[in-house]
Write a protein that holds these residues in place. Sequence first.
Motif, PDB file in Angstrom:
ATOM      1  N   ILE A  71      69.394 -35.261  29.071  1.00  0.00           N
ATOM      2  CA  ILE A  71      69.792 -34.999  27.692  1.00  0.00           C
ATOM      3  C   ILE A  71      69.148 -33.134  27.342  1.00  0.00           C
ATOM      4  N   SER A  72      67.705 -33.614  27.834  1.00  0.00           N
ATOM      5  CA  SER A  72      67.226 -32.179  27.471  1.00  0.00           C
ATOM      6  C   SER A  72      68.452 -30.798  27.829  1.00  0.00           C
ATOM      7  N   ILE A  73      69.352 -31.447  28.907  1.00  0.00           N
ATOM      8  CA  ILE A  73      69.385 -29.813  29.859  1.00  0.00           C
ATOM      9  C   ILE A  73      70.575 -28.860  28.623  1.00  0.00           C
ATOM     10  N   ASN A  74      70.222 -27.866  28.338  1.00  0.00           N
ATOM     11  CA  ASN A  74      71.335 -26.898  27.055  1.00  0.00           C
ATOM     12  C   ASN A  74      71.820 -26.084  27.955  1.00  0.00           C
ATOM     13  N   ASP A  75      71.564 -25.566  28.865  1.00  0.00           N
ATOM     14  CA  ASP A  75      72.408 -24.685  29.705  1.00  0.00           C
ATOM     15  C   ASP A  75      72.536 -24.705  31.535  1.00  0.00           C
ATOM     16  N   GLU A  76      73.751 -23.836  32.168  1.00  0.00           N
ATOM     17  CA  GLU A  76      73.832 -24.010  33.279  1.00  0.00           C
ATOM     18  C   GLU A  76      73.332 -23.500  34.348  1.00  0.00           C
ATOM     19  N   GLN A  77      72.152 -23.347  34.135  1.00  0.00           N
ATOM     20  CA  GLN A  77      70.825 -22.413  34.828  1.00  0.00           C
ATOM     21  C   GLN A  77      70.160 -23.779  35.348  1.00  0.00           C
ATOM     22  N   THR A  78      69.970 -24.444  33.609  1.00  0.00           N
ATOM     23  CA  THR A  78      69.056 -26.006  34.085  1.00  0.00           C
ATOM     24  C   THR A  78      69.668 -26.992  34.717  1.00  0.00           C
ATOM     25  N   GLY A  79      70.695 -26.717  34.281  1.00  0.00           N
ATOM     26  CA  GLY A  79      71.962 -27.974  35.066  1.00  0.00           C
ATOM     27  C   GLY A  79      72.139 -27.808  36.711  1.00  0.00           C
ATOM     28  N   GLU A  80      72.367 -27.210  37.143  1.00  0.00           N
ATOM     29  CA  GLU A  80      72.178 -26.596  38.507  1.00  0.00           C
ATOM     30  C   GLU A  80      70.537 -26.976  39.191  1.00  0.00           C
ATOM     31  N   LYS A  81      69.961 -26.653  38.292  1.00  0.00           N
ATOM     32  CA  LYS A  81      68.286 -26.727  38.906  1.00  0.00           C
ATOM     33  C   LYS A  81      68.505 -27.470  39.529  1.00  0.00           C
ATOM     34  N   PHE A  82      68.518 -29.147  38.065  1.00  0.00           N
ATOM     35  CA  PHE A  82      67.907 -30.578  37.893  1.00  0.00           C
ATOM     36  C   PHE A  82      68.916 -30.834  39.011  1.00  0.00           C
ATOM     37  N   PHE A  83      70.211 -30.774  39.476  1.00  0.00           N
ATOM     38  CA  PHE A  83      70.825 -31.320  40.447  1.00  0.00           C
ATOM     39  C   PHE A  83      70.964 -30.917  41.182  1.00  0.00           C
ATOM     40  N   SER A  84      70.484 -29.353  41.553  1.00  0.00           N
ATOM     41  CA  SER A  84      70.051 -28.876  43.205  1.00  0.00           C
ATOM     42  C   SER A  84      68.894 -30.211  43.567  1.00  0.00           C
ATOM     43  N   GLY A  85      67.597 -30.717  42.947  1.00  0.00           N
ATOM     44  CA  GLY A  85      66.993 -31.545  43.161  1.00  0.00           C
ATOM     45  C   GLY A  85      66.913 -32.875  44.022  1.00  0.00           C
ATOM     46  N   PHE A  86      68.724 -33.828  43.670  1.00  0.00           N
ATOM     47  CA  PHE A  86      69.054 -34.564  44.574  1.00  0.00           C
ATOM     48  C   PHE A  86      69.444 -33.742  45.767  1.00  0.00           C
ATOM     49  N   ALA A  87      69.661 -32.685  45.971  1.00  0.00           N
ATOM     50  CA  ALA A  87      70.545 -31.666  47.220  1.00  0.00           C
ATOM     51  C   ALA A  87      69.480 -31.534  47.989  1.00  0.00           C
ATOM     52  N   ASN A  88      68.432 -31.152  47.227  1.00  0.00           N
ATOM     53  CA  ASN A  88      67.382 -30.751  48.011  1.00  0.00           C
ATOM     54  C   ASN A  88      66.669 -32.073  48.957  1.00  0.00           C
ATOM     55  N   VAL A  89      66.537 -32.813  48.873  1.00  0.00           N
ATOM     56  CA  VAL A  89      66.457 -34.593  48.904  1.00  0.00           C
ATOM     57  C   VAL A  89      66.976 -34.713  50.214  1.00  0.00           C
ATOM     58  N   ILE A  90      68.438 -34.413  49.760  1.00  0.00           N
ATOM     59  CA  ILE A  90      69.371 -35.156  50.969  1.00  0.00           C
ATOM     60  C   ILE A  90      69.414 -33.530  51.845  1.00  0.00           C
ATOM     61  N   ASN A  91      68.980 -32.727  51.636  1.00  0.00           N
ATOM     62  CA  ASN A  91      68.842 -31.888  52.694  1.00  0.00           C
ATOM     63  C   ASN A  91      67.723 -31.931  54.105  1.00  0.00           C
ATOM     64  N   ALA A  92      66.712 -32.941  53.404  1.00  0.00           N
ATOM     65  CA  ALA A  92      64.765 -33.311  53.448  1.00  0.00           C
ATOM     66  C   ALA A  92      65.729 -33.829  54.604  1.00  0.00           C
ATOM     67  N   MET A  93      66.064 -34.939  54.353  1.00  0.00           N
ATOM     68  CA  MET A  93      66.681 -36.235  54.920  1.00  0.00           C
ATOM     69  C   MET A  93      67.198 -35.807  55.630  1.00  0.00           C
ATOM     70  N   ARG A  94      68.210 -34.974  56.045  1.00  0.00           N
ATOM     71  CA  ARG A  94      69.191 -34.456  56.365  1.00  0.00           C
ATOM     72  C   ARG A  94      68.684 -34.196  58.175  1.00  0.00           C
ATOM     73  N   LYS A  95      67.993 -32.935  57.987  1.00  0.00           N
ATOM     74  CA  LYS A  95      66.801 -32.146  58.308  1.00  0.00           C
ATOM     75  C   LYS A  95      66.043 -32.422  59.385  1.00  0.00           C
TER      76      LYS A  95
END
Length: 250
Positions: A71-95
């Motif tokens: 709800i608090s996301i108001n710009d693309e950069q913040t949105g990308e950073k938030f969703f990148s958090g999931f990417a980072n966890v998945i990639n950490a598990m993968r590696k």
Amino acid sequence: MTKPYVKKDIKDKIATIEFFHPAHNSLPSDILAQLADTITKVGHDDDVLVVVLKSGGDRTFCAGASFKELISINDEQTGEKFFSGFANVINAMRKCPKFIIGRVQGKTVGGGVGLASSMDYCMATKYAAIKLSELNLGIGPFVVGPAVERKLGVSGMSQIAIDANTFYTAEWAKGKGLYANVYDSTEDLDIAIAEFAKNLCEYNPEAVKQMKQMFWRGTEDWDELLKERAKISGKLVLSSFTKEKLKRFK
């Protein structure tokens, strides 16, 4: 009320990583960052042979993305950073060069399905129904999609992604290959995981490392792929459609 946490316990060569959030184990940015960091560290710890990933509490395994943060996301950069958090966890598990066993004690939604799909071996209770609810919010399971598709196949993944209102049973998930086994209770689940993890400690760590690389072959581009997917979600979360949907959760 118990505060959110990520904690690690290492005993008899088994690292147990547990995350918790009072909002049904939802995942805000700080929890995602701690998870990725903790998984990476135990992966490099020579005293660890096996990793168990679990959540706190008795009911929901993971409610996915934190609505409060969405709800608090108001710009693309913040949105990308938030969703990148999931990417980072998945990639950490993968590696991670160690096998990661998943303990799914209850329902799991959205990003939580992505976590379960990124386990090397996932065990659950009969209460561990799954749902990909992202389309309901005007976004989609873009970041977790590759991990879910890898486990369920395109057919299974598209089925639950399109039918975004429905919980699919633990037995359905087992039939699709997400869960290796489904148990009647958390007690039975924990006994099975403890025994299984102990057995895995008897394996040659170098063979495990090589097998892990073999199982994840074809995902070498995920660092870039999941980053691109995070950009898509980061844009969609700003759409008027999604903003209207998220108002219900304020």
